[in-house]
Design an enzyme around this catalytic site. Sequence first.
Site, PDB file in Angstrom:
ATOM      1  N   HIS A 132       0.800  -1.225   0.000  1.00  0.00           N
ATOM      2  CA  HIS A 132       0.000   0.000   0.000  1.00  0.00           C
ATOM      3  C   HIS A 132       0.839   1.285   0.000  1.00  0.00           C
ATOM      4  O   HIS A 132       0.413   2.310   0.550  1.00  0.00           O
ATOM      5  CB  HIS A 132      -0.997   0.023   1.152  1.00  0.00           C
ATOM      6  N   SER A 359      -2.858   5.256  10.276  1.00  0.00           N
ATOM      7  CA  SER A 359      -1.937   6.197   9.640  1.00  0.00           C
ATOM      8  C   SER A 359      -0.556   6.106  10.283  1.00  0.00           C
ATOM      9  O   SER A 359      -0.437   5.884  11.495  1.00  0.00           O
ATOM     10  CB  SER A 359      -2.468   7.632   9.781  1.00  0.00           C
ATOM     11  N   TYR A 590     -12.396  -0.132   0.799  1.00  0.00           N
ATOM     12  CA  TYR A 590     -12.457  -0.267   2.261  1.00  0.00           C
ATOM     13  C   TYR A 590     -13.573  -1.183   2.746  1.00  0.00           C
ATOM     14  O   TYR A 590     -14.651  -1.231   2.155  1.00  0.00           O
ATOM     15  CB  TYR A 590     -12.612   1.107   2.904  1.00  0.00           C
TER      16      TYR A 590
END
Length: 617
Positions: A132, A359, A590
Amino acid sequence: MEASSSLRFQVSRFSSFKIWLCLFLVLVLQNCSPALSDSPYLVGMGSYDITGPAADVNMMGYANAEQIASGIHFRLKARAFIVAEPNGKRVVFVNLDACMASQLVTIKVLERLKARYGDLYNENNVAISGIHTHAGPGGYLQYVVYIVTSLGFVRQSFDVIVNGIEQCIVEAHNNLHPGKIYVNKGDLLDASVNRSPSAYLNNPAEERGKYKYNVDKEMTLIKFVDDESGPIGSFNWFATHGTSMSRTNSLISGDNKGAAARFMEDWAEQNGIPKQAAHVNHDGLESSHMTSRLPRRVSPIIPEPNEITDDLVQLASSYEASGGRRLSSSSITKRIRSTQQNRPKFVSAFCQSNCGDVSPNVLGTFCIDTGLPCDFNHSTCNGKNELCYGRGPGYPDEFESTHIIGNRQFQKAVDLFSSASEEIQGKIDYRHTYLDFSKLEVNVRTSTGSQQVVKTCPAAMGFAFAAGTTDGPGAFDFKQGDVKGNPFWRLVRNLLKTPGKEQVECQAPKPILLDTGEMKEPYDWAPAILPIQIIRIGQLAILCVPGEFTTMAGRRLRDAVKAVLTSDNSGEFNNIHVVLAGLTNTYSQYITTFEEYEIQRYEVCICAAHLMFSLRT
């Protein structure tokens, strides 16, 4: 008479030779059998470059049409392991320094493997996953919504990834040798934060109470040991986004996980602490955390010249014009070759897990105009989403943030690698299926405790999708948490596709911005039929899922799978380790919990087709 006697003698001598030969073979096999039984698997590792076009190609991840590659921060790789039972089943897991896997890439790789090996490797036992990174070339997927910013399919991006995956699997196949695998787990506390905490808080309090953190802090690592060569590699799974490099970056990079993999491979090659870890203070934090400097355009990931590099320079300068004569090898040549011969390549992969709401920008979110924290519920600054950004630990230097988060993962991986002692033992197995997530019927529990049958619907993107995240904010007047939309953008939407009443009701409370699941021109905008896969290696189960699970959705899935595996009371799965490998085999954006969906942050504004898949079982 003499001839007959001679013949009997020769036959007798030949029979004696066969008897002794059989006895010798029995002894050899008896001596070999303990060694074979000590290693239940064949293991092989491989890696190959997949960097791709380094200029004039849109980068995949931020959906920013202005983010065009213009150079290389560091090169990208595909890394693979193969584990096989002697004369039994085998599995392949590939980890890509790419934003995600692609169904088209997977199909083409399997075609090439079939041409090489027949049915040995196929869709059932091969998994291809992405780390990712948001700093790799795009254009290698097949659905419109994923290649619109790259202005369509990019053949150069596609070809290099397909070739790299094939070659790393070939290398792993050729390296198969008897070996052992070990598993270890541990918490890494300073490499991840939740970027949608308000959505997480909408999950049931009693469920949240079972966990100490609002993101998964656990790293799971498997260590591969060749019987002859010793340790040959490791793969680990840990959840944090590949967004240390910002949406304005134009250099190809593996981001924090690609950096961590390079650090670990360098560490293994050097048989000691790598140069990147030499600047660690007693508290485990790098001294660069404590100072603020202007962003550097030269990355600290690039190592300084080492001994081999110096030797190569000397070697090049030692050759003179030969006049056509063959030159004898120099001592430098012999020394370089002797250090590189018979030395197995160490392969280390840092794989992605349930990173949907996670994050690497661990310092928090701040407004770039005022320096104040962003609004908690909507991640806005005075109502504007484009001013709210997350800060990495090397702020304002994104290269330094990449280095730090990568180094923290590397340090934890080394710790787990060095202390791994639980050996993986047991069967190799796998399951693979395709499901149409646009029309699944699912039994769910209502608030009264009864069961209700609900049905999923085609994918759609909500208004909050256009707001982006604190890792990469969007533009205009969109914001996270929007459950209403606005008339102007509905008018723009209707020029492409007006969603029907059934779709609007199914997607509620999400206001539809793009009805991607029902948009078919010039071809499908979003996937509906998706591959679901589970790989088992002894007491390790790898859940290969085609998207980004949020923290709680990933926990629910792992718990559900573990509950099923242990339900037969046989004891076979009592010590099972379940890891979730996100972004595998294809991509569908998602997957969230029902409660998170109600809040309508960025992660839940993509595909309602997957909503029921993540409901509590």
